[in-house]
Design an enzyme around this catalytic site. Structure first.
Site, PDB file in Angstrom:
ATOM      1  N   CYS A   2       0.838  -1.195   0.000  1.00 39.50           N
ATOM      2  CA  CYS A   2       0.000   0.000   0.000  1.00 39.50           C
ATOM      3  C   CYS A   2       0.878   1.253   0.000  1.00 39.50           C
ATOM      4  O   CYS A   2       1.866   1.330   0.714  1.00 39.50           O
ATOM      5  CB  CYS A   2      -0.938   0.090   1.194  1.00 39.50           C
ATOM      6  N   ARG A  27       4.174  -0.290  -4.663  1.00 37.42           N
ATOM      7  CA  ARG A  27       3.862  -0.800  -3.328  1.00 37.42           C
ATOM      8  C   ARG A  27       2.582  -1.618  -3.297  1.00 37.42           C
ATOM      9  O   ARG A  27       2.252  -2.238  -2.276  1.00 37.42           O
ATOM     10  CB  ARG A  27       3.736   0.359  -2.333  1.00 37.42           C
ATOM     11  N   TRP A  75      -2.388  -2.849  -1.664  1.00 33.42           N
ATOM     12  CA  TRP A  75      -2.002  -4.264  -1.747  1.00 33.42           C
ATOM     13  C   TRP A  75      -2.870  -4.947  -0.695  1.00 33.42           C
ATOM     14  O   TRP A  75      -2.711  -4.720   0.505  1.00 33.42           O
ATOM     15  CB  TRP A  75      -0.516  -4.438  -1.435  1.00 33.42           C
ATOM     16  N   ASN A 101      -1.829   2.318   5.467  1.00 29.87           N
ATOM     17  CA  ASN A 101      -0.877   1.291   5.044  1.00 29.87           C
ATOM     18  C   ASN A 101      -0.473   0.536   6.310  1.00 29.87           C
ATOM     19  O   ASN A 101       0.041   1.153   7.243  1.00 29.87           O
ATOM     20  CB  ASN A 101       0.336   1.950   4.384  1.00 29.87           C
ATOM     21  N   GLY A 102      -0.744  -0.765   6.342  1.00 27.14           N
ATOM     22  CA  GLY A 102      -0.406  -1.555   7.525  1.00 27.14           C
ATOM     23  C   GLY A 102      -1.519  -2.537   7.834  1.00 27.14           C
ATOM     24  O   GLY A 102      -2.363  -2.816   6.977  1.00 27.14           O
ATOM     25  N   GLU A 487      18.376 -17.185  -6.425  1.00 25.53           N
ATOM     26  CA  GLU A 487      17.943 -15.854  -6.857  1.00 25.53           C
ATOM     27  C   GLU A 487      17.425 -15.897  -8.306  1.00 25.53           C
ATOM     28  O   GLU A 487      16.417 -15.266  -8.631  1.00 25.53           O
ATOM     29  CB  GLU A 487      19.112 -14.870  -6.699  1.00 25.53           C
ATOM     30  N   LYS A 491      13.648 -14.832  -9.421  1.00 25.25           N
ATOM     31  CA  LYS A 491      13.359 -13.821 -10.457  1.00 25.25           C
ATOM     32  C   LYS A 491      12.369 -14.385 -11.463  1.00 25.25           C
ATOM     33  O   LYS A 491      11.410 -13.724 -11.845  1.00 25.25           O
ATOM     34  CB  LYS A 491      14.633 -13.400 -11.216  1.00 25.25           C
ATOM     35  N   GLU A 494       8.751 -14.872  -9.916  1.00 24.21           N
ATOM     36  CA  GLU A 494       7.968 -13.686  -9.541  1.00 24.21           C
ATOM     37  C   GLU A 494       7.496 -12.872 -10.724  1.00 24.21           C
ATOM     38  O   GLU A 494       6.425 -12.269 -10.654  1.00 24.21           O
ATOM     39  CB  GLU A 494       8.652 -12.832  -8.469  1.00 24.21           C
ATOM     40  N   HIS A 510      19.448 -36.021  -4.797  1.00 25.90           N
ATOM     41  CA  HIS A 510      18.726 -36.436  -3.595  1.00 25.90           C
ATOM     42  C   HIS A 510      17.224 -36.216  -3.731  1.00 25.90           C
ATOM     43  O   HIS A 510      16.513 -36.154  -2.725  1.00 25.90           O
ATOM     44  CB  HIS A 510      19.279 -35.698  -2.371  1.00 25.90           C
ATOM     45  N   LYS A 609       6.471  -4.159  -3.731  1.00 26.19           N
ATOM     46  CA  LYS A 609       7.914  -3.939  -3.596  1.00 26.19           C
ATOM     47  C   LYS A 609       8.350  -3.914  -2.130  1.00 26.19           C
ATOM     48  O   LYS A 609       9.401  -4.427  -1.776  1.00 26.19           O
ATOM     49  CB  LYS A 609       8.253  -2.599  -4.249  1.00 26.19           C
TER      50      LYS A 609
HETATM   51  O1  M6R Z   1      13.175  -4.456   0.752  1.00 24.79           O
HETATM   52  P1  M6R Z   1      13.715  -5.795   1.148  1.00 24.79           P
HETATM   53  O2  M6R Z   1      15.034  -6.077   0.546  1.00 24.79           O
HETATM   54  O3  M6R Z   1      13.726  -5.999   2.630  1.00 24.79           O
HETATM   55  O4  M6R Z   1      12.687  -6.818   0.529  1.00 24.79           O
HETATM   56  C1  M6R Z   1      12.795  -8.190   0.752  1.00 24.79           C
HETATM   57  C2  M6R Z   1      11.951  -8.958  -0.230  1.00 24.79           C
HETATM   58  O5  M6R Z   1      10.617  -8.626  -0.091  1.00 24.79           O
HETATM   59  C3  M6R Z   1      12.389  -8.703  -1.676  1.00 24.79           C
HETATM   60  O6  M6R Z   1      13.732  -8.974  -1.862  1.00 24.79           O
HETATM   61  C4  M6R Z   1      11.553  -9.564  -2.642  1.00 24.79           C
HETATM   62  O7  M6R Z   1      11.878 -10.901  -2.471  1.00 24.79           O
HETATM   63  C5  M6R Z   1      11.774  -9.098  -4.080  1.00 24.79           C
HETATM   64  N1  M6R Z   1      10.522  -8.987  -4.761  1.00 24.79           N
HETATM   65  C6  M6R Z   1      12.622  -9.998  -4.862  1.00 24.79           C
HETATM   66  O8  M6R Z   1      12.762  -9.617  -6.182  1.00 24.79           O
END
Ligand code: M6R
Length: 614
Positions: A2, A27, A75, A101-102, A487, A491, A494, A510, A609
């Site tokens: 949010c 956000r 969100w 927001n929260g 990672e 990527k 997501e 395994h 984000k």
């Molecule tokens: O702002 P932060 O680095 O604390 O965020 C952590 C995760 O939410 C963030 O890295 C998330 O996994 C990303 N969308 C990855 O691309």
């Protein structure tokens, strides 16, 4: 999670609020809404499911006049994304409108009580409970809005950044925060408020960051007043933003994510600027040097983070153990905070976060500090909550990262972790001087090597369409490249919604090997370093089961090339720095596959984000 924005001044509020919402859309983008008090002192709320652009279509031809307003991009947490659950929420009499927001954790109890007192609710949200409670307290106690907000918030359990305006009062916004970010911008006879500074920078670079449980009273023609919930007056230093407006634009790229991938050489150089000196053969990270004794005497380092930042933390573990010879444990902040961890005197906790607002990481920091640990933050967003709640730290200095999928922030976190490891190693004498010099020189050459790595973009774009058929992907890597595999998989899932798993290459046999058939793309990070021969054996195992191998190899490596269906070459570098180069083709691959699939790369479904709720 949010985005909230507000304006009070002499200009029309609506265009400023809409522009602000576009900046904050990273956000959350489930719904959007705006509340305005017009010149007749009427309070109007317009809101709709969907994105800010949908709100703009919805308000076409409607009265959006007024020089005071608040707006929200959502969100969803409580209640599905629909028109009714969109913010702002009216109070029962429609005399107040509130954005939030929260999460209000005890909303159910408050709601039940208000229902007994005759209140009716329109939405399924926790937020509506707050605005109704404020109205109830205001009316029953016959007090002003600020006091009603203070009293209501003393009853609220959870996290909030809120802003409230009222019918009949075009001159006042009341805002407050606890565990969710809130910045107030101070212009000439005008005020802004927002979840971060990006909607504000266009108008002023003077800001105040509210602290937890503080309320801001923003009134036309007055200074901003800040009080605690208990009504104690507070004064805050006005800070100057260092953000520039063009950092918030796509700069000719079709997506922020691609722009951010391409920015990496420049940004990584910035992350090293003033911290690494090749001529003098030295690395000096102020945060570590200033706390030299703590790092020299550290018995253990605990790294806490979430998502991509957690992956950077895993690479940090390899770096710190190899060079600084300090035992490291890497924890998901969300697990750490709830599992009663053992934190010993002499432990250092490193918290890593791009946004500096991740709720779980903030809670882990609080736990660690309460247990007496020294907490060091690695963070990107200047002035965010994590740098303000840690004992010391280092910024990554990569500028705003707007694409939801983290790219440049990740490589910068790894860069800063490399600098920390080398600084401690040098101070402790756990690295040979010659080796230290070699590594400094090599790290300094990484931006130039990143530029060369980016040349693989056209090749990746060409073959990306071949893999859009895939329902699953496997990513394999060993040593420093195991977190890179994790990672790369994150990527892809997501932004392209293709299921992907990352594994240490040797773990494949395994279990995951059962998944491999002629349909399964297997991405292997296979540089000519570390466990090169063993990684080749893992590739053979995949090929023996007809898997389709896409390998990331060192330039000129014919051996792995022959074994692979597709190869992507990266420049040769030290084993510990391979993640800085190898992650770039993985970012590009996820990006191009998502683009070919028609996915919304910068705003993938269900994500936000900045994860400011647990
Ligand atoms: O702002 P932060 O680095 O604390 O965020 C952590 C995760 O939410 C963030 O890295 C998330 O996994 C990303 N969308 C990855 O691309």
């Amino acid at each position: 999670m949010c985005g909230i924005v507000g304006y009070l001044g002499n200009k029309e509020a609506y265009p400023i609020l809409i522009k602000g919402l576009h900046r904050l859309e990273y956000r959350g983008y489930d719904s959007a809404g705006v509340a305005l008090v017009n010149s007749s002192s009427d309070l109007k709320v317009y809101k709709t499911k969907g994105k800010v652009a949908d709100l703009e279509s919805y308000t076409k031809g409607k009265d959006v006049s007024g020089t005071i307003g608040i707006a929200h991009t959502r969100w969803a947490t409580h209640g599905e994304p629909n028109n009714v659950n969109a913010h702002p929420h009216y109070s029962q009499s429609e005399s107040l409108a509130l954005i939030h927001n929260g999460i209000i954790e005890n909303y159910a109890v408050i709601k039940e009580d208000l229902i007994k007192r005759g209140y009716k609710f329109q939405s399924d949200t926790d937020t509506e409970v707050l605005v109704q409670l404020i109205e109830y307290i205001k009316n029953t106690n016959k007090i002003g809005l600020c006091q009603a907000v203070q009293l209501a918030l003393t009853q609220a359990v959870g996290a909030y950044a809120i802003a409230v305006i009222e019918k009949g009062n075009p001159n006042q916004i009341i805002a407050a925060r606890k565990s969710s970010p809130l910045v107030i911008g101070i212009g000439d006879d005008e005020f802004f408020l927002a979840s971060d500074a990006t909607p504000i920078i266009e108008y002023t670079n003077r800001v105040i960051y509210l602290d937890d449980e503080e309320v801001a009273i923003i009134r036309r023609g007055e200074e901003v007043h800040i009080k605690t919930l208990a009504n104690v007056e507070k004064t805050h230093e006005v800070k100057e933003l260092e953000l520039s407006l063009n950092e918030l634009e796509k700069g000719g790229f079709p997506h922020f994510m691609l722009k951010e991938i391409y920015e990496q050489p420049k940004r990584i150089a910035e992350a090293m600027r003033g911290r690494i000196n090749v001529e003098a053969n030295s690395v000096a990270l102020a945060g570590v040097i200033d706390n030299k004794e703590k790092f020299l005497n550290a018995r253990r380092i605990l790294i806490v983070a979430c998502g991509t930042s957690w992956h950077a933390g895993l690479i940090g573990e390899y770096l710190l153990e190899e060079f600084a010879r300090i035992p490291v444990e890497v924890e998901y902040a969300s697990e750490f905070r709830y599992r009663n961890p053992i934190i010993n005197k002499g432990d250092i906790v490193i918290a890593i976060s791009q946004s500096g607002e991740t709720a779980d990481t903030l809670a882990a920091i609080e736990l660690a500090r309460n247990a007496g640990a020294f907490v060091y933050g690695i963070c990107n967003v200047v002035g965010s909550s994590i740098p303000r709640n840690t004992d010391s730290g280092s910024y990554t200095h990569v500028g705003p990262e707007i694409g939801v999928a983290s790219t440049k922030a990740f490589t910068a976190q790894v860069t800063v972790l490399s600098l920390i490891a080398l600084t401690i190693a040098h101070l402790k004498g756990t690295i040979e001087p010659d080796r230290y010099q070699e590594l400094i020189k090599e790290l300094a050459s990484i931006p130039a090597k990143m530029i060369r790595t980016l040349e693989v973009n056209a090749q990746i774009k060409d073959f990306a369409s071949i893999f859009t058929y895939a329902k699953n992907f496997i990513y394999l890597g060993r040593g420093y490249n195991y977190p890179v595999a994790l990672e790369g998989a994150l990527k892809l899932k997501e932004i392209s919604y293709i299921h992907a798993e990352g594994y240490p290459a040797a773990e494949m046999k395994h279990g995951p090997i059962a998944l491999i058939d002629a349909e399964m793309p297997v991405v292997v990070i296979a540089p000519n370093k570390g466990m090169y021969e063993k990684t080749i054996s893992n590739i053979q195992e995949v090929k023996a089961r007809k898997g389709r191998v896409i390998s990331i190899i060192t330039e000129g490596d014919e051996t792995v090339k022959k074994l692979s269906d597709y190869t992507i070459e990266i420049p040769e570098t030290e084993e510990c720095f391979v993640p800085l180069l190898a992650s770039i083709p993985l970012q590009l691959m996820a990006y191009h596959i998502a683009v070919v699939k028609g996915c919304n790369v910068d705003q993938p479904r269900n994500l936000a984000k900045s994860v400011t709720v647990e």
